[in-house]
Design a protein around this motif. Structure first.
Motif, PDB file in Angstrom:
ATOM      1  N   ILE A  77       0.823  -1.209   0.000  1.00 39.06           N
ATOM      2  CA  ILE A  77       0.000   0.000   0.000  1.00 39.06           C
ATOM      3  C   ILE A  77       0.859   1.262   0.000  1.00 39.06           C
ATOM      4  O   ILE A  77       0.482   2.283  -0.555  1.00 39.06           O
ATOM      5  CB  ILE A  77      -0.959   0.011   1.215  1.00 39.06           C
ATOM      6  CG1 ILE A  77      -1.866  -1.223   1.190  1.00 39.06           C
ATOM      7  CG2 ILE A  77      -1.808   1.272   1.245  1.00 39.06           C
ATOM      8  CD1 ILE A  77      -2.718  -1.347  -0.061  1.00 39.06           C
ATOM      9  N   ALA A  85      -3.664   2.603  -4.078  1.00 40.71           N
ATOM     10  CA  ALA A  85      -4.734   1.612  -3.927  1.00 40.71           C
ATOM     11  C   ALA A  85      -5.371   1.325  -5.276  1.00 40.71           C
ATOM     12  O   ALA A  85      -5.352   2.155  -6.185  1.00 40.71           O
ATOM     13  CB  ALA A  85      -5.796   2.121  -2.946  1.00 40.71           C
ATOM     14  N   GLU A 142      -8.024  -2.524  -0.596  1.00 41.19           N
ATOM     15  CA  GLU A 142      -6.784  -1.745  -0.618  1.00 41.19           C
ATOM     16  C   GLU A 142      -7.047  -0.278  -0.307  1.00 41.19           C
ATOM     17  O   GLU A 142      -6.238   0.385   0.340  1.00 41.19           O
ATOM     18  CB  GLU A 142      -6.111  -1.877  -1.988  1.00 41.19           C
ATOM     19  CG  GLU A 142      -5.451  -3.222  -2.211  1.00 41.19           C
ATOM     20  CD  GLU A 142      -4.694  -3.265  -3.527  1.00 41.19           C
ATOM     21  OE1 GLU A 142      -4.684  -2.236  -4.243  1.00 41.19           O
ATOM     22  OE2 GLU A 142      -4.118  -4.317  -3.835  1.00 41.19           O
TER      23      GLU A 142
END
Length: 432
Positions: A391, A401, A416
């Motif tokens: 991330i 993301a 995410e």
């Protein structure tokens, strides 16, 4: 305009989720989207896999939430032009492009578009059908404010006179671009993807044969809100196709005319669309030509089995070499090798759907330079560590993301996005 918060770049499902999660933790979120509305590619989809739920039914409430959240500021029709790091985070300059509409006065009534004399190809409907030069991308757009397409507007001012006649006076043809400066503590990149350009696969005839479509074009045909109100019609003659083929891995797992990686979603959206076609067109015969069926997620294998056993979708393992047209009726001949038997196949279909892969968006190259964030060998944002920290990026305070990182489906993009929001807020609080 100087505030502290988190800047989210990209207003698709990942950007929307990240903005909502940041805002729900009491931190100001600035959501920048380069098009007139948030929603991204998910807004173009008819159903989602593996549950076949309505895509708009999932997305639209989140769009409304992000538009109304007191801690979220939407900056649609805007682009990040500059970002400099400083002691408190990042100083960012954003260009708000002129809509030529006063959004504080526009009610979204649509009278202006009704009288606009200019029609242009509708990008939201994947090039199928037309929209006016003054438009909203789709009926559920957030914000529901009209935009004048300056590339096609002929300055007839008819929209202005009509708007004035109903008392709104929202059209402002003298509007100028506006630069917005923000001080933010963290940035989340969620710029999404672009579909692979199927014209690069010249052997498949996309752009040459009218009945060769991409999967995104099929999505718009399947949608009840699409250009054909959910009716599956051939471009060549408007007839209903009875035999339809899907060709997998168009632009994916291709060292010569595409990308070497698997785009992850193509098998599943072809399976989903084949089921929807069976429900839309009575008696339709659907064949999927594939290299490998990759159904790796929760409920994915079950949907694959349903498509084959319950709906009668045919799966043929083989790489399609060529598609050509029979000129007299615009039907399509698919030439492929059945890799299980070694047999060379030539089958005739009324329509062929190319399952195009996912590619990095065009703007990500320039954005990586602005943010000083490196890209990987495929053109996606490079993560800090592929095993333990996907991330974070190589730049402290910048996170990523969704499909800005790599190809993936909606659930993984949302997961995410929530992770990136938590990382960004945690980073802010640690810095304080």
């Amino acid at each position: 305009m100087s505030k502290t918060g988190v800047l989210i770049i990209g207003g698709g499902i990942a950007g929307i989720q990240a903005a909502l999660d940041v805002a729900d933790q009491g931190v100001k979120a600035y959501l920048v989207e380069r098009t007139p509305s948030v929603g991204g590619h998910m807004a173009m989809l008819d159903k989602t896999f593996p549950t076949l739920d309505c895509s708009a039914c999932i997305l639209t409430p989140k769009m409304v939430d992000v538009g109304r959240h007191p801690k979220v500021e939407l900056l649609t029709y805007s682009e990040v032009r500059e970002a400099k790091s400083n002691e408190s985070g990042f100083e960012v300059k954003i260009l708000k492009k002129p809509r030529y509409i006063d959004v504080s006065r526009c009610t979204g009534c649509g009278v202006c578009a009704r009288y606009c004399p200019i029609e242009v190809v509708d990008d939201f409907n994947a090039g199928i059908g037309f929209r006016k030069a003054i438009y909203v991308p789709f009926p559920q757009a957030v914000p529901l404010k009209y935009t004048i397409d300056e590339n096609h507007c002929i300055k007839c001012e008819l929209c202005k006179r009509v708007c004035e006649s109903i008392g709104a006076e929202a059209v402002n043809l003298d509007q100028e671009p506006e630069e917005v400066s923000l001080n933010v503590g963290a940035i989340i990149v969620a710029t999404g993807y672009k579909p692979f350009d199927a014209q690069r696969k010249k052997a498949y005839g996309y752009g040459k044969y009218p009945n060769v479509l991409t999967a995104l074009e099929l999505e718009r045909l399947l949608s009840a809100a699409g250009p054909t109100a959910g009716h599956i019609l051939r471009r060549s003659d408007g007839s209903i196709p009875k035999r339809i083929a899907f060709v997998q891995c168009v632009g994916s797992r291709d060292l010569h005319h595409g990308y070497p990686y698997c785009s992850r979603v193509c098998c599943m959206y072809a399976i989903k669309d084949s089921i929807l076609l069976k429900e839309h067109v009575q008696g339709v015969d659907v064949t999927i030509f594939y290299m490998d069926v990759r159904t790796y997620g929760k409920g994915f294998e079950e949907l694959y089995q349903r498509a084959e056993k319950e709906f009668g979708v045919h799966f043929k393992r083989g790489r399609v070499a060529r598609i050509y047209e029979t000129p007299e009726n615009h039907n399509l001949i698919v030439r492929a090798e059945d890799t299980e038997t070694g047999e060379i196949l030539e089958e005739e279909f009324d329509m062929v759907v190319l399952s195009v892969g996912l590619a990095p968006p065009d703007e990500i190259t320039e954005l990586s330079k602005i943010l000083d964030v490196p890209l990987d060998e495929y053109g996606y944002i490079k993560e800090a560590d592929i095993k333990t920290d996907i991330i974070s990026t190589k730049v402290q305070g910048i996170f990523v993301a969704g499909t800005a990182l790599s190809p993936k489906d909606v659930p993984d993009s949302v997961s995410e996005a929530s992770a990136a929001a938590m990382k960004a807020v945690t980073f802010l609080r640690r810095r304080k």
